[in-house]
Scaffold this active site. Structure first.
Site, PDB file in Angstrom:
ATOM      1  N   SER A 182       0.856  -1.186   0.000  1.00 40.70           N
ATOM      2  CA  SER A 182       0.000   0.000   0.000  1.00 40.70           C
ATOM      3  C   SER A 182       0.898   1.244   0.000  1.00 40.70           C
ATOM      4  O   SER A 182       2.006   1.214  -0.531  1.00 40.70           O
ATOM      5  CB  SER A 182      -0.930  -0.078   1.205  1.00 40.70           C
ATOM      6  OG  SER A 182      -1.737   1.049   1.303  1.00 40.70           O
ATOM      7  N   HIS A 183       0.427   2.324   0.598  1.00 45.21           N
ATOM      8  CA  HIS A 183       1.140   3.606   0.482  1.00 45.21           C
ATOM      9  C   HIS A 183       2.604   3.536   0.917  1.00 45.21           C
ATOM     10  O   HIS A 183       3.499   4.010   0.218  1.00 45.21           O
ATOM     11  CB  HIS A 183       0.420   4.669   1.310  1.00 45.21           C
ATOM     12  CG  HIS A 183      -0.919   5.022   0.759  1.00 45.21           C
ATOM     13  ND1 HIS A 183      -1.091   5.956  -0.228  1.00 45.21           N
ATOM     14  CD2 HIS A 183      -2.154   4.554   1.037  1.00 45.21           C
ATOM     15  CE1 HIS A 183      -2.379   6.070  -0.523  1.00 45.21           C
ATOM     16  NE2 HIS A 183      -3.044   5.230   0.230  1.00 45.21           N
ATOM     17  N   GLY A 184       2.854   2.968   2.098  1.00 51.74           N
ATOM     18  CA  GLY A 184       4.213   2.981   2.638  1.00 51.74           C
ATOM     19  C   GLY A 184       5.167   2.156   1.793  1.00 51.74           C
ATOM     20  O   GLY A 184       6.259   2.611   1.421  1.00 51.74           O
ATOM     21  N   SER A 239      -7.208   2.431  -0.410  1.00 48.42           N
ATOM     22  CA  SER A 239      -8.526   2.611   0.204  1.00 48.42           C
ATOM     23  C   SER A 239      -8.997   4.062   0.157  1.00 48.42           C
ATOM     24  O   SER A 239     -10.198   4.329   0.231  1.00 48.42           O
ATOM     25  CB  SER A 239      -8.499   2.132   1.656  1.00 48.42           C
ATOM     26  OG  SER A 239      -8.300   0.745   1.688  1.00 48.42           O
ATOM     27  N   GLY A 292       0.922  -2.161   7.776  1.00 53.27           N
ATOM     28  CA  GLY A 292      -0.357  -1.474   7.908  1.00 53.27           C
ATOM     29  C   GLY A 292      -1.224  -1.962   9.049  1.00 53.27           C
ATOM     30  O   GLY A 292      -0.736  -2.388  10.104  1.00 53.27           O
ATOM     31  N   ALA A 293      -2.517  -1.899   8.811  1.00 63.74           N
ATOM     32  CA  ALA A 293      -3.477  -2.182   9.873  1.00 63.74           C
ATOM     33  C   ALA A 293      -4.713  -2.833   9.268  1.00 63.74           C
ATOM     34  O   ALA A 293      -4.909  -2.812   8.054  1.00 63.74           O
ATOM     35  CB  ALA A 293      -3.862  -0.880  10.570  1.00 63.74           C
ATOM     36  N   ARG A 334     -12.118  -1.230   4.143  1.00 67.77           N
ATOM     37  CA  ARG A 334     -10.666  -1.107   3.930  1.00 67.77           C
ATOM     38  C   ARG A 334     -10.248  -2.206   2.958  1.00 67.77           C
ATOM     39  O   ARG A 334     -10.595  -3.369   3.146  1.00 67.77           O
ATOM     40  CB  ARG A 334      -9.924  -1.286   5.255  1.00 67.77           C
ATOM     41  CG  ARG A 334      -8.458  -0.900   5.172  1.00 67.77           C
ATOM     42  CD  ARG A 334      -7.769  -1.096   6.512  1.00 67.77           C
ATOM     43  NE  ARG A 334      -6.360  -0.745   6.402  1.00 67.77           N
ATOM     44  CZ  ARG A 334      -5.807   0.368   6.873  1.00 67.77           C
ATOM     45  NH1 ARG A 334      -6.529   1.246   7.518  1.00 67.77           N
ATOM     46  NH2 ARG A 334      -4.519   0.606   6.738  1.00 67.77           N
ATOM     47  N   ILE A 340     -13.624   7.423   8.029  1.00 67.90           N
ATOM     48  CA  ILE A 340     -14.080   6.293   7.219  1.00 67.90           C
ATOM     49  C   ILE A 340     -15.575   6.069   7.413  1.00 67.90           C
ATOM     50  O   ILE A 340     -16.315   5.860   6.447  1.00 67.90           O
ATOM     51  CB  ILE A 340     -13.246   5.042   7.559  1.00 67.90           C
ATOM     52  CG1 ILE A 340     -11.783   5.310   7.162  1.00 67.90           C
ATOM     53  CG2 ILE A 340     -13.779   3.800   6.848  1.00 67.90           C
ATOM     54  CD1 ILE A 340     -10.797   4.309   7.713  1.00 67.90           C
ATOM     55  N   ARG A 342       3.459   7.672   3.194  1.00 65.57           N
ATOM     56  CA  ARG A 342       4.229   8.030   1.992  1.00 65.57           C
ATOM     57  C   ARG A 342       5.511   8.770   2.354  1.00 65.57           C
ATOM     58  O   ARG A 342       6.580   8.460   1.828  1.00 65.57           O
ATOM     59  CB  ARG A 342       3.359   8.867   1.071  1.00 65.57           C
ATOM     60  CG  ARG A 342       2.314   7.968   0.430  1.00 65.57           C
ATOM     61  CD  ARG A 342       1.440   8.618  -0.578  1.00 65.57           C
ATOM     62  NE  ARG A 342       0.761   7.537  -1.263  1.00 65.57           N
ATOM     63  CZ  ARG A 342       0.964   7.184  -2.538  1.00 65.57           C
ATOM     64  NH1 ARG A 342       1.794   7.848  -3.279  1.00 65.57           N
ATOM     65  NH2 ARG A 342       0.329   6.156  -3.054  1.00 65.57           N
TER      66      ARG A 342
HETATM   67  P1  FAD Z   1      -1.933  -0.572   4.611  1.00 66.87           P
HETATM   68  O1  FAD Z   1      -2.668   0.308   3.678  1.00 66.87           O
HETATM   69  O2  FAD Z   1      -2.662  -1.153   5.765  1.00 66.87           O
HETATM   70  O3  FAD Z   1      -1.333  -1.751   3.737  1.00 66.87           O
HETATM   71  C1  FAD Z   1      -0.542  -2.768   4.255  1.00 66.87           C
HETATM   72  C2  FAD Z   1      -0.356  -3.809   3.172  1.00 66.87           C
HETATM   73  O4  FAD Z   1       0.601  -4.761   3.608  1.00 66.87           O
HETATM   74  C3  FAD Z   1      -1.636  -4.593   2.890  1.00 66.87           C
HETATM   75  O5  FAD Z   1      -1.847  -4.641   1.504  1.00 66.87           O
HETATM   76  C4  FAD Z   1      -1.340  -5.973   3.486  1.00 66.87           C
HETATM   77  O6  FAD Z   1      -2.015  -7.009   2.792  1.00 66.87           O
HETATM   78  C5  FAD Z   1       0.164  -6.069   3.330  1.00 66.87           C
HETATM   79  N1  FAD Z   1       0.821  -6.935   4.319  1.00 66.87           N
HETATM   80  C6  FAD Z   1       0.669  -6.862   5.669  1.00 66.87           C
HETATM   81  N2  FAD Z   1       1.431  -7.779   6.285  1.00 66.87           N
HETATM   82  C7  FAD Z   1       2.082  -8.442   5.314  1.00 66.87           C
HETATM   83  C8  FAD Z   1       3.008  -9.523   5.341  1.00 66.87           C
HETATM   84  N3  FAD Z   1       3.414 -10.076   6.482  1.00 66.87           N
HETATM   85  N4  FAD Z   1       3.489 -10.005   4.146  1.00 66.87           N
HETATM   86  C9  FAD Z   1       3.077  -9.437   2.976  1.00 66.87           C
HETATM   87  N5  FAD Z   1       2.197  -8.413   2.908  1.00 66.87           N
HETATM   88  C10 FAD Z   1       1.716  -7.918   4.065  1.00 66.87           C
HETATM   89  N6  FAD Z   1      -5.399   8.506   4.270  1.00 66.87           N
HETATM   90  C11 FAD Z   1      -5.187   9.747   3.753  1.00 66.87           C
HETATM   91  O7  FAD Z   1      -4.115  10.327   3.971  1.00 66.87           O
HETATM   92  N7  FAD Z   1      -6.128  10.361   2.985  1.00 66.87           N
HETATM   93  C12 FAD Z   1      -7.328   9.777   2.708  1.00 66.87           C
HETATM   94  O8  FAD Z   1      -8.152  10.355   1.984  1.00 66.87           O
HETATM   95  C13 FAD Z   1      -7.591   8.495   3.250  1.00 66.87           C
HETATM   96  N8  FAD Z   1      -8.768   7.878   3.015  1.00 66.87           N
HETATM   97  C14 FAD Z   1      -8.985   6.622   3.496  1.00 66.87           C
HETATM   98  C15 FAD Z   1     -10.200   6.011   3.224  1.00 66.87           C
HETATM   99  C16 FAD Z   1     -10.449   4.728   3.702  1.00 66.87           C
HETATM  100  C17 FAD Z   1     -11.778   4.072   3.409  1.00 66.87           C
HETATM  101  C18 FAD Z   1      -9.455   4.036   4.457  1.00 66.87           C
HETATM  102  C19 FAD Z   1      -9.693   2.642   4.956  1.00 66.87           C
HETATM  103  C20 FAD Z   1      -8.249   4.649   4.741  1.00 66.87           C
HETATM  104  C21 FAD Z   1      -8.006   5.951   4.264  1.00 66.87           C
HETATM  105  N9  FAD Z   1      -6.791   6.605   4.541  1.00 66.87           N
HETATM  106  C22 FAD Z   1      -6.572   7.871   4.036  1.00 66.87           C
HETATM  107  C23 FAD Z   1      -5.750   5.949   5.350  1.00 66.87           C
HETATM  108  C24 FAD Z   1      -4.741   5.226   4.468  1.00 66.87           C
HETATM  109  O9  FAD Z   1      -5.407   4.332   3.613  1.00 66.87           O
HETATM  110  C25 FAD Z   1      -3.746   4.476   5.328  1.00 66.87           C
HETATM  111  O10 FAD Z   1      -3.129   5.380   6.201  1.00 66.87           O
HETATM  112  C26 FAD Z   1      -2.686   3.807   4.459  1.00 66.87           C
HETATM  113  O11 FAD Z   1      -3.272   2.841   3.643  1.00 66.87           O
HETATM  114  C27 FAD Z   1      -1.587   3.173   5.285  1.00 66.87           C
HETATM  115  O12 FAD Z   1      -0.690   2.570   4.431  1.00 66.87           O
HETATM  116  P2  FAD Z   1       0.273   1.419   4.952  1.00 66.87           P
HETATM  117  O13 FAD Z   1       1.272   1.181   3.856  1.00 66.87           O
HETATM  118  O14 FAD Z   1       0.777   1.750   6.296  1.00 66.87           O
HETATM  119  O15 FAD Z   1      -0.641   0.130   5.210  1.00 66.87           O
END
Ligand code: FAD
Length: 451
Positions: free
Chosen positions: A9-11, A41, A112-113, A132, A160, A304
């Site tokens: 995802s984003h990170g 998402s 992520g979460a 999500r 959300i 990001r």
């Molecule tokens: P996540 O998005 O949680 O992604 C983690 C990924 O890692 C997942 O795909 C998961 O399957 C994968 N993963 C986890 N563990 C493992 C593993 N052990 N091995 C392999 N893969 C793994 N933020 C904003 O700034 N602006 C917005 O407008 C906004 N709107 C949102 C709307 C909704 C409906 C939601 C749910 C969230 C929104 N957010 C928004 C928040 C944003 O989506 C999250 O902050 C962001 O997705 C976090 O990114 P992340 O990379 O930390 O983790």
């Protein structure tokens, strides 16, 4: 050098892009345990309301595109454990059940979460959804057009939950939002703002049941039929649970130091307690600029920025993360609002003494008629009671004034005081604002209060 990035995802996405930019010769392995790379998402509401037609377009990266850049992309492959001493990860390939070890020089985690589940009776019933990820997006989309779903209860009135409520109300469903807090969006806005927004929701037939705690789900024929709170019972053919998230970190507990709510503790350089392992995104405790401490703020923007910095540090640089203020924006029907930093209503929880000024102004000069795009703007500036340091702000209008909040976010990060903002050089053009930008006006009032 071999860098493994976990999570798409984003990170994870940003970490990969930064490595490609700075050191394209790096052997990058990018893992996603789900079946789809880089679903965002943040774009879900646009898809659910029909503005974006294809669920598969709500992404930044494809396997083909990233592979063409030289990234080794692994979808449906999960990292299930890490041996930090040996610098290896254990990979499970969900496609064929095969398992293997992979070594790394550096590891960047963005796991992520997941949506939190309220631990009450009846949660095994059908039609209790979350919002999500792509799988839920597809199920929610089907629910918007399912004529059997008439009553929708959304649990949680954060960003959300508000998005979910508006989606289903626009789809013609009867929506009730339940929240344990005594008003909607308590983390983002003070009551002067949420009072207006609650009235707007109710004008659109969305009921708000604030200050109520969910006790159980009731069902009929295996499907949910009602949500029972401590104060009432609400008919529900569908429940959308959006009452917070749970960090996806249980599998990391013996690898890196976890803090509050199981969030990964990182230093200013995105490094975890384990050597050569960095972490970013919703799974981490992030530096909070207004206080200089750490906070849990789950935003794509954070993930990001952290992803970029973690990658640069993994490549050998030493760049400190500047901290964030939780800057975010949303709309509810015609109202567009944004906020950053500390609010009057949550200042005590950060242990800071604040003052605030509330300014009601018009978007453009008063001689511009409303039907030419003039409208009221509500702006609240929160600052330190002792030295006037800017700590937060909120803005709301039916016109889009949200970008003002970005200036405040920078002010917080740079420790700007209200005195310095009083005469800050902001443009004027009657098409866009007034001779004094609303930030200047609020800062002038704030300075007088401090004098
Ligand atoms: P996540 O998005 O949680 O992604 C983690 C990924 O890692 C997942 O795909 C998961 O399957 C994968 N993963 C986890 N563990 C493992 C593993 N052990 N091995 C392999 N893969 C793994 N933020 C904003 O700034 N602006 C917005 O407008 C906004 N709107 C949102 C709307 C909704 C409906 C939601 C749910 C969230 C929104 N957010 C928004 C928040 C944003 O989506 C999250 O902050 C962001 O997705 C976090 O990114 P992340 O990379 O930390 O983790």
């Amino acid at each position: 050098k071999k860098i493994i990035v976990v999570g798409s995802s984003h990170g994870g996405y940003e970490a990969v892009q930064q490595i490609l930019l700075d050191a394209p010769e790096t052997d990058i392995q990018w893992y996603e345990k789900g079946g789809f790379l880089s679903f965002l998402s943040c774009g879900m509401q646009l898809y659910l309301e029909g503005a974006v037609k294809d669920v598969n377009s709500v992404r930044y990266a494809t396997v083909e595109g990233e592979s063409a850049k030289g990234v080794h992309v692994f979808v449906r492959q999960e990292i299930t454990s890490i041996d930090a001493q040996r610098h290896t990860v254990h990979v499970v390939d969900h496609e064929n059940g095969e398992e293997r070890e992979e070594s790394y020089d550096k590891l960047i985690l963005s796991p992520g979460a997941v949506p939190a589940e309220i631990p009450v009776e009846g949660r095994e019933l059908e039609n209790i959804y979350a919002m999500r990820g792509r799988d839920w997006a597809i199920k929610l989309k089907a629910a918007t057009v399912n004529p059997d779903i008439k009553d929708v209860v959304v649990i949680g009135a954060g960003y959300i939950g508000i998005e979910a409520a508006e989606v289903f109300a626009k789809a013609g469903k009867k929506v009730t939002i339940v929240d344990i807090a005594d008003r909607i969006l308590p983390l983002y806005l003070d009551a002067e703002f949420t009072d207006v927004l609650t009235a707007t929701l109710e004008d659109h037939d969305v009921s708000v049941a604030a200050g109520e705690s969910v006790q159980r789900f009731e069902g009929k024929d295996g499907k949910v039929s009602a949500v029972v709170t401590d104060k009432g019972t609400y008919a529900a053919d569908l429940v959308v649970e959006s009452a917070g998230i749970r960090a996806n970190t249980a599998w990391l507990s013996d690898v890196v130091k976890l803090g509050d709510h199981g969030l990964i503790e990182i230093d200013d350089f995105q490094a975890t307690s384990a050597p050569d392992i960095y972490a970013v995104g919703d799974a981490t405790l992030i530096g909070f600029a207004p206080t200089g401490g750490y906070a849990h703020i789950a935003l794509a923007t954070n993930a990001r920025r952290q992803g970029r910095i973690a990658a640069r540090n993994a490549l050998g640089e030493h760049i400190a993360f500047p901290g964030v203020s939780g800057s975010s924006a949303l709309s509810i029907y015609d109202y567009k609002f944004a906020s950053t930093g500390i609010k009057e209503s949550n200042a005590a929880s950060y242990g800071v003494e604040t003052k605030s000024v509330l300014v009601k102004d018009t978007y453009r000069p008063p001689f511009v008629p409303d039907d030419e795009g003039n409208a009221e703007v509500l702006f609240k500036l929160t600052f330190a009671a002792d030295d006037g340091r800017v700590l937060g702000a909120q803005i709301m209008s039916t016109q889009d004034t949200t970008a003002n909040i970005n200036a405040i976010s920078l002010a917080i990060q740079q420790h700007v005081t209200v005195d310095q903002l009083e005469y800050a050089d902001f443009f004027f053009q009657p098409g866009f604002d007034r001779p004094w930008n609303i930030i200047n006006v609020a800062a002038q009032q704030a300075s007088r209060e401090l004098a």
